[in-house]
Design an enzyme around this catalytic site. Sequence first.
Site, PDB file in Angstrom:
ATOM      1  N   ASP A 157      45.698  -3.484   5.342  1.00 14.48           N
ATOM      2  CA  ASP A 157      46.244  -4.948   5.234  1.00 14.48           C
ATOM      3  C   ASP A 157      47.361  -4.823   5.633  1.00 14.48           C
ATOM      4  O   ASP A 157      48.311  -3.799   5.209  1.00 14.48           O
ATOM      5  CB  ASP A 157      45.926  -5.040   3.611  1.00 14.48           C
ATOM      6  CG  ASP A 157      46.105  -6.565   3.340  1.00 14.48           C
ATOM      7  OD1 ASP A 157      44.911  -7.353   3.210  1.00 14.48           O
ATOM      8  OD2 ASP A 157      47.281  -7.077   3.521  1.00 14.48           O
ATOM      9  N   ARG A 445      51.866 -16.541   4.140  1.00 14.37           N
ATOM     10  CA  ARG A 445      51.189 -16.699   5.432  1.00 14.37           C
ATOM     11  C   ARG A 445      50.802 -18.318   5.395  1.00 14.37           C
ATOM     12  O   ARG A 445      50.476 -19.015   4.559  1.00 14.37           O
ATOM     13  CB  ARG A 445      49.803 -16.290   5.788  1.00 14.37           C
ATOM     14  CG  ARG A 445      49.931 -14.818   5.675  1.00 14.37           C
ATOM     15  CD  ARG A 445      49.004 -14.429   7.063  1.00 14.37           C
ATOM     16  NE  ARG A 445      48.487 -12.910   7.084  1.00 14.37           N
ATOM     17  CZ  ARG A 445      49.208 -12.069   7.527  1.00 14.37           C
ATOM     18  NH1 ARG A 445      50.254 -12.341   8.177  1.00 14.37           N
ATOM     19  NH2 ARG A 445      48.707 -10.735   7.684  1.00 14.37           N
ATOM     20  N   ARG A 642      43.144  -7.066  10.577  1.00 12.90           N
ATOM     21  CA  ARG A 642      41.432  -7.040  10.657  1.00 12.90           C
ATOM     22  C   ARG A 642      41.161  -6.454  11.971  1.00 12.90           C
ATOM     23  O   ARG A 642      41.611  -7.247  12.969  1.00 12.90           O
ATOM     24  CB  ARG A 642      41.008  -8.265  10.310  1.00 12.90           C
ATOM     25  CG  ARG A 642      41.233  -9.525  10.978  1.00 12.90           C
ATOM     26  CD  ARG A 642      40.812 -10.780  10.751  1.00 12.90           C
ATOM     27  NE  ARG A 642      41.683 -11.334   9.564  1.00 12.90           N
ATOM     28  CZ  ARG A 642      42.104 -12.600   9.230  1.00 12.90           C
ATOM     29  NH1 ARG A 642      41.746 -13.517  10.019  1.00 12.90           N
ATOM     30  NH2 ARG A 642      42.611 -12.750   8.143  1.00 12.90           N
TER      31      ARG A 642
HETATM   32  C1  MIC Z   1      46.127 -11.465   5.311  1.00  9.51           C
HETATM   33  O1  MIC Z   1      46.698 -11.749   4.397  1.00  9.51           O
HETATM   34  O2  MIC Z   1      45.835 -11.890   6.592  1.00  9.51           O
HETATM   35  C2  MIC Z   1      44.883 -10.802   4.959  1.00  9.51           C
HETATM   36  C3  MIC Z   1      43.743 -11.385   4.696  1.00  9.51           C
HETATM   37  O3  MIC Z   1      45.215 -10.032   3.736  1.00  9.51           O
HETATM   38  C4  MIC Z   1      44.701  -9.452   6.075  1.00  9.51           C
HETATM   39  C5  MIC Z   1      43.416  -8.654   5.877  1.00  9.51           C
HETATM   40  C6  MIC Z   1      42.312  -9.243   6.270  1.00  9.51           C
HETATM   41  O4  MIC Z   1      42.012  -9.934   7.114  1.00  9.51           O
HETATM   42  O5  MIC Z   1      41.200  -8.779   5.389  1.00  9.51           O
HETATM   43  C7  MIC Z   1      45.921  -8.852   6.379  1.00  9.51           C
HETATM   44  O6  MIC Z   1      46.922  -9.218   6.010  1.00  9.51           O
HETATM   45  O7  MIC Z   1      45.757  -7.663   6.953  1.00  9.51           O
HETATM   46 FE1  SF4 Z   2      45.587 -11.333  -0.255  1.00 12.85          FE
HETATM   47 FE2  SF4 Z   2      46.990 -13.463   0.863  1.00 12.85          FE
HETATM   48 FE3  SF4 Z   2      47.992 -11.148   0.031  1.00 12.85          FE
HETATM   49 FE4  SF4 Z   2      46.684 -11.164   2.371  1.00 12.85          FE
HETATM   50  S1  SF4 Z   2      48.617 -12.123   1.801  1.00 12.85           S
HETATM   51  S2  SF4 Z   2      46.520  -9.416   0.559  1.00 12.85           S
HETATM   52  S3  SF4 Z   2      45.115 -12.715   1.561  1.00 12.85           S
HETATM   53  S4  SF4 Z   2      47.043 -12.510  -1.249  1.00 12.85           S
END
Ligand code: MIC
Ligand code: SF4
Length: 747
Positions: A157, A445, A642
């Site tokens: 992640d 994000r 991902r």
């Molecule tokens: C994100 O914040 O974009 C995620 C969702 O946590 C991703 C992981 C994913 O796509 O499952 C990440 O940051 O790597």
């Molecule tokens: Fe989850 Fe959002 Fe953190 Fe990614 S940025 S680990 S989707 S809480």
Amino acid sequence: MSVDQVKRLYESMPAKLDEARRRFGRPLTLAEKILVAHADDFARQEWSRGRAQLRLRVDRVALQDATGQMALLQFMQAGKKQVAVPSTVHCDHLIRAESGAAEDMQRAIDENREVYDFLHSTSKKYGIGFWKPGAGIIHQVVLENYAFPGGLMIGADSHTPNAGGLGMAAIGVGGADCGEAMAGLAWEVLDPKLIGVHLSGKLTGWSSPKDVITYLCGLLTVKGGTNKIIEYFGPGAESISATGKGTICNMGAELGATTSLFHFDDRMAAYLRATDRADIARLAEQHRPHLVADAEVVRDPRKFYDEVVEVNLSELEPHIVGPHSPDRARPISKLAAEVKKEGWPAGIRQALIGSCTNSSYEDMRRAAHIAMQALKAGVKAKTPFLVTPGSERIYQTIKRDGIMDTFQKIGGTVLANACGPCIGQWKRSDVGKEETNTIVSSFNRNFPGRNDGSASTLSFLTSPEIVTALAFGGTLEFDPVHGTIPGPDGKPFRFTAPEGEELPAQGFVGGDAGFEAPAADGDRVQVAIAPNSERLQLLQPFPRWDGRDFGELPILVKTKGKTTTDHISPAGAWLRFRGHLDRISDNMFLGAVNAFTGDAGKGANPITGEVKTFTLNARDLKARGVSWIVIGDENYGEGSSREHAAMSPRYLGCKVVIVKSFARIHETNLKKQGILPLTFAKPSDYDLFEQPDRVSVRGLTALAPGKPVEVVINKPDGKTVTIQCLQTMTDEQIGWFKAGSALNALT
Ligand code: MIC
Ligand code: SF4
């Protein structure tokens, strides 16, 4: 992490660090100390920032339930009985936010039963700690339980760097990297360049850790940190709590940084003690000199870091970033004018706090302090307010301390301890699908289509305390620091600056709710994958390279502008298929903007000319046995870790991706899956590619580290244009390409 392991690491450091000082002929930064202390074989490796590929031994691996499925499927292919390093799985990403914690949790357990059963049974079998749905978001749970100063971990992640708040080098990677480290292989990363951020002054008033990182996002941009570690130091660092440091490191992912970290200090020791790790705090205090940069580095940073940025915290204004990119930054005081100029809707439709970035006790306290001021004055919230606690421990603690009660009194909804609205798992009914609308959150994000799946939602990111104040103002034109809003008596009401202690006076509520240890005898555990599952599919190895150059490949897609992993492999509803490569590939490039037409997600089939989604075109080419190529813009693959964004193209026939520049994790993911990632030697060559062209890549048998590759653009009139492209593959990575994937090279 067992205390013994930490002790062993610390005791091994002095000799290793001395050897490195001798070899490099200079003192060391903290990032270097951690890398050197974790070298697979320090003496035999080349160390050269920005050039060498390092082989490291990580202390720990963390997986979440969305990317973790592929990571575990790949790990299983290695045929090991147990993981070789301490590892955990966290069920956080798959919980949809709709009607509040209790109902959302129950729905998630029902909907995702199959996936949870798979994650649970693999964890049990292979010796992996399992954190159940509701236990919390991966990075918060890691910070509370596993992170420690001087450690090195990887996580599937991109926000894994959160643990830098406790002085750990924690790096976001693709699932294949995790699978390999769990199988006992050394983990590889490009020796990063180093940015030193010297913090002077002191955070006071409205300014918060979030403002440090949103300010830096504006300054360094979303690609400014690529292949770099950001190391924070200086007297200002001591004015920031460990969890505040975590916020800054977490969101360093938005700079594309390999990771971010702070030098060990007393605030970290205090947090370790508050989270039941006094033994680790004591050890770190005993070994303090190894857990900070050498004194010469701090005295004269410009000599030792590749870049140095100065931030005077006393002068830092609260910032807000957005919409659509985390580097679109400005101080909150400048927002109103920009909103008018750009014609963005000023009215705020939803205000959200929490997430893995900002859900510490301190964040919640400060947000509640703002809410209480309004409650006392009788000012009502104008915007629905949603709270996502980062972990069960935080949730129980803030509930006990009356903070939840305050949020509920202002009409707030408490969501599950999970990613929910942050990852596009947010089911909203207050706006129409295409309706342009504004939301504010304390997340990290804000790519288009991120939170509620709608690209028409304009998402702004700022600190939880500013988000809370904005919920009362109801408009982006309100500057909570300098402005006023009408009180119930018509008189102007002004907030005073937020206050709130960093750690709960009564201590945190107990910490391991939702944890399940692996089985003592894993051999007896069966991994649960239902045949005919639409959620999980065992992987088939990708075909090996046939030893020939690529001739006349059609262009499936040429993307224009931002092409994040959310554009290549969107999340939201698609999370459902993260364990099923064929099904998830239906989302491929759905958000990508076609450079030839300006449309998102679709284009002309290079053979039939029919306009369809990129996936349908790719499936058609695959059925005809035709492979294809992708052309992309700057910072291609920014965002998530991902690997689906690499696996789906690979699965549907992509051979090469040529772009102006790559984001680090995605470039590695492409290499791991056997796709050739190239960059233009001359970025303007991007303009040469037109829809009907066919593209050949030459000299692949002679592929060697650092050697450019020749690419020929065959025009429909028979003319050709030859350009040079660069690649960054090591010998080993070339081996992955030839084998068809890193996993094929392993087995
Ligand atoms: C994100 O914040 O974009 C995620 C969702 O946590 C991703 C992981 C994913 O796509 O499952 C990440 O940051 O790597
Ligand atoms: Fe989850 Fe959002 Fe953190 Fe990614 S940025 S680990 S989707 S809480």
